[in-house]
Design a protein around this motif. Structure first.
Motif, mmCIF file in Angstrom:
data_model
loop_
_atom_site.group_PDB
_atom_site.id
_atom_site.type_symbol
_atom_site.label_atom_id
_atom_site.label_comp_id
_atom_site.label_asym_id
_atom_site.label_seq_id
_atom_site.Cartn_x
_atom_site.Cartn_y
_atom_site.Cartn_z
ATOM 1 N N ARG A 10 52.265 38.444 37.174
ATOM 2 C CA ARG A 10 51.147 39.058 37.899
ATOM 3 C C ARG A 10 51.353 40.546 38.076
ATOM 4 N NH1 ARG A 10 49.844 41.766 41.660
ATOM 5 N NH2 ARG A 10 52.060 41.924 42.156
ATOM 6 N N ARG A 11 50.301 41.280 37.864
ATOM 7 C CA ARG A 11 50.274 42.706 38.214
ATOM 8 C C ARG A 11 48.821 43.051 38.470
ATOM 9 N NH1 ARG A 11 48.806 45.739 33.563
ATOM 10 N NH2 ARG A 11 48.764 44.406 31.713
ATOM 11 N N SER A 12 48.585 44.166 39.113
ATOM 12 C CA SER A 12 47.207 44.562 39.399
ATOM 13 C C SER A 12 46.541 45.033 38.117
ATOM 14 C CB SER A 12 47.191 45.692 40.429
ATOM 15 O OG SER A 12 47.754 45.237 41.643
ATOM 16 N N ARG A 14 43.360 46.911 36.487
ATOM 17 C CA ARG A 14 42.324 47.860 36.909
ATOM 18 C C ARG A 14 41.428 48.280 35.749
ATOM 19 N NH1 ARG A 14 46.967 49.389 40.010
ATOM 20 N NH2 ARG A 14 46.631 48.959 42.230
ATOM 21 N N TYR A 77 36.678 49.137 39.797
ATOM 22 C CA TYR A 77 37.139 49.236 38.400
ATOM 23 C C TYR A 77 36.223 48.535 37.388
ATOM 24 C CZ TYR A 77 41.198 50.360 41.223
ATOM 25 O OH TYR A 77 42.026 50.887 42.184
ATOM 26 N N CYS A 121 42.630 42.232 40.956
ATOM 27 C CA CYS A 121 43.267 43.296 41.741
ATOM 28 C C CYS A 121 42.866 43.136 43.204
ATOM 29 C CB CYS A 121 42.830 44.671 41.237
ATOM 30 S SG CYS A 121 43.673 46.053 42.043
ATOM 31 N N HIS A 122 43.857 43.118 44.081
ATOM 32 C CA HIS A 122 43.556 43.087 45.512
ATOM 33 C C HIS A 122 42.824 44.365 45.893
ATOM 34 C CE1 HIS A 122 45.903 39.534 46.405
ATOM 35 N NE2 HIS A 122 46.955 40.040 45.779
ATOM 36 N N ILE A 123 41.823 44.221 46.744
ATOM 37 C CA ILE A 123 41.006 45.371 47.143
ATOM 38 C C ILE A 123 40.911 45.400 48.665
ATOM 39 C CG2 ILE A 123 38.696 46.404 47.035
ATOM 40 C CD1 ILE A 123 40.038 46.457 44.299
ATOM 41 N N TRP A 124 41.615 46.340 49.251
ATOM 42 C CA TRP A 124 41.526 46.510 50.711
ATOM 43 C C TRP A 124 40.697 47.764 51.036
ATOM 44 C CZ3 TRP A 124 44.316 42.461 49.675
ATOM 45 C CH2 TRP A 124 44.819 41.637 50.679
ATOM 46 N N GLY A 125 40.870 48.835 50.218
ATOM 47 C CA GLY A 125 40.215 50.122 50.525
ATOM 48 C C GLY A 125 38.710 49.991 50.616
ATOM 49 N N ARG A 164 57.571 40.432 34.085
ATOM 50 C CA ARG A 164 58.181 41.723 34.374
ATOM 51 C C ARG A 164 59.529 41.523 35.051
ATOM 52 N NH1 ARG A 164 53.955 45.316 37.742
ATOM 53 N NH2 ARG A 164 54.002 43.537 39.131
HETATM 54 C C1 LIG Z 1 47.366 44.581 51.100
HETATM 55 C C2 LIG Z 1 47.075 45.162 49.741
HETATM 56 C C3 LIG Z 1 46.022 46.056 49.587
HETATM 57 C C4 LIG Z 1 45.720 46.588 48.326
HETATM 58 N N1 LIG Z 1 44.605 47.376 48.180
HETATM 59 C C5 LIG Z 1 44.300 47.866 46.972
HETATM 60 C C6 LIG Z 1 43.108 48.605 46.778
HETATM 61 O O1 LIG Z 1 42.298 48.798 47.681
HETATM 62 N N2 LIG Z 1 42.872 49.083 45.538
HETATM 63 C C7 LIG Z 1 43.737 48.881 44.496
HETATM 64 O O2 LIG Z 1 43.463 49.346 43.400
HETATM 65 N N3 LIG Z 1 44.866 48.159 44.651
HETATM 66 C C8 LIG Z 1 45.157 47.636 45.849
HETATM 67 N N4 LIG Z 1 46.278 46.856 46.017
HETATM 68 C C9 LIG Z 1 47.196 46.641 44.881
HETATM 69 C C10 LIG Z 1 48.520 47.429 45.069
HETATM 70 O O3 LIG Z 1 48.277 48.791 44.872
HETATM 71 C C11 LIG Z 1 49.534 46.868 44.067
HETATM 72 O O4 LIG Z 1 49.767 45.514 44.360
HETATM 73 C C12 LIG Z 1 50.876 47.617 44.118
HETATM 74 O O5 LIG Z 1 50.713 48.952 43.712
HETATM 75 C C13 LIG Z 1 51.934 46.957 43.222
HETATM 76 O O6 LIG Z 1 51.462 46.834 41.899
HETATM 77 P P1 LIG Z 1 51.309 45.417 41.170
HETATM 78 O O7 LIG Z 1 50.254 44.632 41.915
HETATM 79 O O8 LIG Z 1 50.840 45.760 39.766
HETATM 80 O O9 LIG Z 1 52.625 44.718 41.200
HETATM 81 C C14 LIG Z 1 46.546 46.280 47.223
HETATM 82 C C15 LIG Z 1 47.590 45.353 47.389
HETATM 83 C C16 LIG Z 1 47.832 44.794 48.616
HETATM 84 C C17 LIG Z 1 48.930 43.763 48.733
#
Ligand SMILES: Cc1cc2nc3c(=O)[nH]c(=O)nc-3n(C[C@H](O)[C@H](O)[C@H](O)COP(=O)(O)O)c2cc1C
Length: 177
Positions: A10-12, A14, A77, A121-125, A164
């Motif tokens: 798993r990775r984010s 975008r 994205y 991708c997790h999105i909090w913003g 990874r």
């Molecule tokens: C609580 C939380 C909030 C996050 N919010 C965002 C976000 O709003 N936008 C975004 O692009 N990634 C977001 N992410 C993804 C993180 O940036 C990402 O998990 C981190 O940089 C590590 O990279 P990876 O997921 O590829 O391992 C969020 C992840 C978490 C756990």
């Protein structure tokens, strides 16, 4: 993929092709959400919105951009689906389950996406931005007292997952014996 392979692959993601996941894929992801652990088993304190409406997603991106003073801002994205996880929000510090529950639902969905080869991708913003937009909030038509806590962008991607190597010293860790 087995569980460990999913976790380490798993990775984010975008970048998305814009193509919608199939109904069967979305059903499987929702089933993974429903399988998540939930504090005190309070399943009725949680709500999932599956947003597939491109106009809504574009307006959410525009609102987030406007709040930050950024033009052409795309915090989703180009993902065609946004799963928004909402919870009743008690607003008292001793009840710390709401955000935790939603985050765990989101991570279950993210791991399911990896196993299906979909991007996520997790999105909090953008959800922080959403909570300042009464019109967008009202269109979600959430039950009374529910607040969006976080989201997961989902969609097809040309990116591929590979396991990874994760640095063992990434986080401070202390073992007490
Ligand atoms: C609580 C939380 C909030 C996050 N919010 C965002 C976000 O709003 N936008 C975004 O692009 N990634 C977001 N992410 C993804 C993180 O940036 C990402 O998990 C981190 O940089 C590590 O990279 P990876 O997921 O590829 O391992 C969020 C992840 C978490 C756990």
């Amino acid at each position: 993929m087995n569980g460990m392979e999913c976790i380490f692959s798993r990775r984010s993601i975008r970048s998305y092709t814009g193509e919608m996941p199939s109904g069967a894929e979305l059903d499987q992801i929702l089933r993974a959400v429903y399988a998540a652990p939930v504090g005190m088993g309070r399943y009725d304190s949680l709500h999932v919105t599956v947003v597939k409406n491109p106009d809504y997603l574009a307006r959410l991106e525009a609102a987030a951009g406007a709040q930050l003073g950024k033009e052409n801002y795309h915090p989703l994205y180009g993902a065609p689906v946004l799963l928004i996880f909402s919870s009743v929000f008690p607003g008292i510090p001793t009840d710390n389950s709401s955000y935790s529950n939603c985050a765990i639902l989101s991570q279950n969905a993210a791991l399911a996406a990896v196993s299906l080869g979909l991007g996520a991708c997790h999105i909090w913003g953008a959800i922080r931005a959403l909570n300042k937009e009464p019109q967008l909030l009202s269109e979600l038509n959430l039950p009374e007292g529910f607040v969006p806590c976080c989201a997961l962008a989902l969609g097809r991607t040309q990116e591929r997952y590979e396991e990874r190597t994760v640095a063992d010293n990434r986080m401070m860790t202390r073992t007490m014996e």
